[in-house]
Design a protein around this motif. Sequence first.
Motif: not given
Length: 571
Positions: A261-266
């Motif tokens: 989820a954090a990777s996608e946001a980045i």
Amino acid sequence: MNTAIMDRMKRLLFVLIPVGLMLSACSDSALDPLPISDLSEDDVREHANRGSGLLGQAYQAIDNSLHINLETYTDNLIPNTQGFNSLALGNWQLETNTIGDWNTYYAAIRNLNQFIEMAPDMTFQVGESELDEILRENRIGEAYFLRGWFQWQLLKHYGGVVDGQAMGFPIVTEVLEVGSDVNLERATYEASVQQIVNDLDTAISMLPLHYDGGSSYNNPSNRGRGSAAAAMALKAKVYLYAASPAFGNDTQANWERAAEAASEAILETGELTQLIPYGDFNDHSEVENNIWIQPTFTGNAWEFSYYPPSLFGSGSVNPTQNLVNAFPASDGYPIDESALYDEDNPYDERDGRFERFIFHNGEVYNGTTIETFEGGPDAPGGISQRGTRTGYYMQKFLSEEVVLDPPPGTVTQDTKFKTFLSRAGLYLNFAEAANEAFGPTGTSSDGYTALEAMELVRERAGIDSDPGTAGYQDQYLQDQAAAGEAAFRDLIRNERRVELAFEGDRFWDLRRWDETLGGEINGVLIQESGGNFTYQEETVETHVFQDYMRFVPVPFNETLLMSNLQQNDGW
């Protein structure tokens, strides 16, 4: 249930306060709420500028404070006046708990539920059908984002363990009518997480990624509204907390979920890029650093409260020696491992964040030298007759553009804003989850690693283990990555402490990590002789927390009103 209790609960769930929307950065007239308490439902449906008052009241309910009080309950900060953090000194009581605001969160959710129900039938722009449809979708998307935000506040504040089961909050996603059953039960922690994520996913599908366009509905004047980028960043943080040890959910699958989820946001918000160097904590225009902020305002109240006495502030909070010791040397190594650290000159050759976040003895600021040595104007018994209890004052968030020289001198103001979600915070969230899921150098599905994210955070801090060569060098970071997941975990946790200092995160981090909550809080006694200084650490107070205090109690009054509302264990 008796009539008095029913009346009390109805007031909680149906409260509709006709207050003005304080969202100064948003210029759209559809956000200017009119009094709506006496309007019929048809009136509200017909006039979006009135119905949007419901949305405006939710924005109004967002807590814009700096959460300094939460920091004084940790080993990062103490109040200048002894005892003002009595909760941390062993006096945390169920009946008088001051952490969280259950009623405000649910009142905001009630307004948002009503807005989501009514908005599809509202007219947002008369005579311009295309713009009307865009505004309708944006406003509904904002409502879902805000509902996710307030549900997150409930989960963050009141999530806990009941009889071994991680529990969240009572989920309310519709307008409760007279006669509805309001003796609500708490959903499980995971069910609460999924409710929040569902709302955030809906918001992501409806909102602009950033407000950096050229139209009235997506230009920078809308900053302060919820955005798809903010919803993505919040989703990553919700998943990170859900994977944390204290809730018994720290499984490989949950860490991977948080990391992805954090990777996608980045990825969706600009990929892993360099962070903008720290300025004067007044530049709100850089989307790269600030994902979601409150609308800007002009003021100097923070400086009046936190400046040292020699700068005409009250120095109301004091960073601890515990925190100061957490800042590495400028080569990136902990001070007890760095060849650069000199205990006779402890403030030289330090991580650049130290100079930006903390006022220390000998620092020159606005032409004034901060003097916290015994007998100095900023020490106990100095100008204020009180002075710092630890040898330090808080500098983060403050602007050097603000001068508080009282009459006949100069008193100035500067631009201010609270950052709710930052890019550095997103990098740290990703690094923590990715390290647990894939190790320091394992990649997410988007190709990012925990090591890469940490490099960007520490590079912005000015860390360089070999300043004689070109480019950024951080040998300690590389060494810890090579040492494996546990060593890198320790580094990440210390980086969170330093980078997010005074933002309230440490209060929640210590609890979700299942780390020790109490202990000795230290300061430094500085003595001067012939222009030379000696430094001696000393204990200034001791924090006392029982283990059950890892979780904040559900409000006592609410458990009396709702028999199905279970209290967190120990309270």
